[in-house]
Each structure stands twice: as structure tokens, then as C-alpha cells.
Motif scaffolding. Sequence first.
Motif, PDB file in Angstrom:
ATOM      1  N   PHE A  72       0.857  -1.193   0.000  1.00  0.00           N
ATOM      2  CA  PHE A  72       0.000   0.000   0.000  1.00  0.00           C
ATOM      3  C   PHE A  72       0.885   1.233   0.000  1.00  0.00           C
ATOM      4  O   PHE A  72       1.677   1.445   0.912  1.00  0.00           O
ATOM      5  N   ARG A 106      -7.141   3.087   2.191  1.00  0.00           N
ATOM      6  CA  ARG A 106      -7.574   4.016   1.144  1.00  0.00           C
ATOM      7  C   ARG A 106      -8.690   4.927   1.653  1.00  0.00           C
ATOM      8  O   ARG A 106      -8.758   6.095   1.304  1.00  0.00           O
ATOM      9  N   VAL A 254      -6.597  -4.965  -2.406  1.00  0.00           N
ATOM     10  CA  VAL A 254      -5.237  -4.518  -2.125  1.00  0.00           C
ATOM     11  C   VAL A 254      -4.249  -5.677  -2.178  1.00  0.00           C
ATOM     12  O   VAL A 254      -3.059  -5.480  -2.419  1.00  0.00           O
TER      13      VAL A 254
END
Length: 287
Positions: A72, A106, A254
Motif C-alpha cells: 500500500f 484508502r 489490495v
Amino acid sequence: MALPPQDERTVPAIVLKDLDKEPLERSLLGMRALVEQYGHVIVVCSRALPTAVERRLHTVRSLLESDRIALFRPDLPPLGLAVLARQLRQLASCDLSPGVLASAGRLLTHYIHAGAVLGSVTKLDRVPVDLKAHAKSWVPGSQFGVIAHPEPQLVRIGPEAALKGPEFGTAMLVAKGPQFQSDWIATTLAPSWNVQGLRETRLPAESPPWWGTPKLVEFCSFLPDLSVLYQLVTSVRQSSCHWCGIDVIGDRCVFCSATSPLIDNQPQPQTRTQPRKQYPQNQLTAG
């Protein structure tokens, strides 16, 4: 940078050091051990990392052939990134599945306001700087208030200087550089944003190169309460990734990077996670 725990439930952080310098075999063994111990690993890293570090992370994930490693890379300055990583560490103590926890990053970036007070903007390339600001940067004693996220802002600090902040209650973390002094954040910015608590921490090593100067005081406002973070994440609709089957929120997994079939078939997504202007006032107990 691994920040101190926000509360007693915040899980420890594991810092991956010198990935671009250590032998590949050591990186593989270290990541394999983490996956075997914890089941899933979420690697939070900066977009400003050297290319060699980013390449090593992708190589390790590929060689391990694991869909249990999420990489990430949010577009946040160093202190904002450290705050986001700590929020995920807070949520890791709750009853969230790995996919939902990884996807939560996010969502939570929308609630982070990150910036700095700078003594110079001549080398700042993260935020648009006009020629007038560049010229004023050469005037001795000039200071600039800058917001890098969620929307770029830049003002020269003076009696009328102001930066647009969050429309909800936040706490603020401040990191002062050793070569620069400014009390504008504590005396002006924090009160104007109705900050509910201000704390100091050490300046991340990545901050001076990220902001283009060692003369800075970095700041970040964020949601500190675990119950509010938990409510935000669990209020978003969950779905199963059509590729790896893991539960996620939002339109992209993800872990395997697969997008929803609905998103793939439509030029403009119709269902995306949107930031709220104000988080709910009622609080839930994180389970």
C-alpha cells in the motif's frame, strides 16, 4: 516511521529496514516468516522510496507467490504516512478481516490533513509553487504554510495567513526539525482548525528530502479515536474479491490488485468509496 502506540490496543509495527541493501535471500526469509506468523502482511510505504526498495518489495512478493502480502503506497508526506500506519495498527486489534483492514487505508487517507511550515519553498516539488512564492522564499525570515494532502495549499505566513482544514474534529501531531523554529501551528493553525489535542513527535528522516528543506515543522491532523475509525470502516459495504475471494471494501483488492468486474466493464465507476465531510457523532465499541 513507526509512531508510539495511540492506546494500549495498538499493535506493534514491524519496520523493514535496508531492503535495498540486504541480500535478496534475507528479504525473502524475513517476509516469509512474517506471513507464516501473522497470516497476512500489509506493507505501508511511501511513494518517495528509492526505486530499489520498491523493486525489492515487488520481487519478494512475486517470488513468494503469495496473495497474502499487500503493498500500500498512499500519496502522503512522511508524517501523514506514519499516522495512517498507526491507525491501521489500531484497527488491527479489531474484528476486521485482512482484506477489509488493508482496504481501510484508502478510506482513511480521506480524513488525513498533512502539511508543514517551511522556511523555503525553492526546492518544493510536491505542491505547486508560483514564481511569486519562489521570490518571497529568498527573503530572510520568510515562512510558508503548506498543505500537501488532501488538496494542495500554500500561503506565506503573516497576520492574515490561513489554511483550509478539516470540517470535523481531529487531533494533531507535530514534528519539529532541528534547524527551524515556528510556533504558528500551535498558536494559529491548530486553534483555527479546532484541534482537540496537539502532541509532538520526532521528525521522520524522510521529511527534509520530501519537503525540499531541513527548515520545517511538519504537522498532520487525524481521527484519533479507535471507535470512530472502526465505525467508518464497518459502515462501508463489503464485498468479496472475484479473483482471490478475500473480503474487501471499495473497488480494488489490495492483495491481488483485481478490480471489481463492474468497474472493469464500465468506463466510469458508479460505486466508489467517497470521503464524508463529517464523521458520525455516535460511537461504537470496536470489537
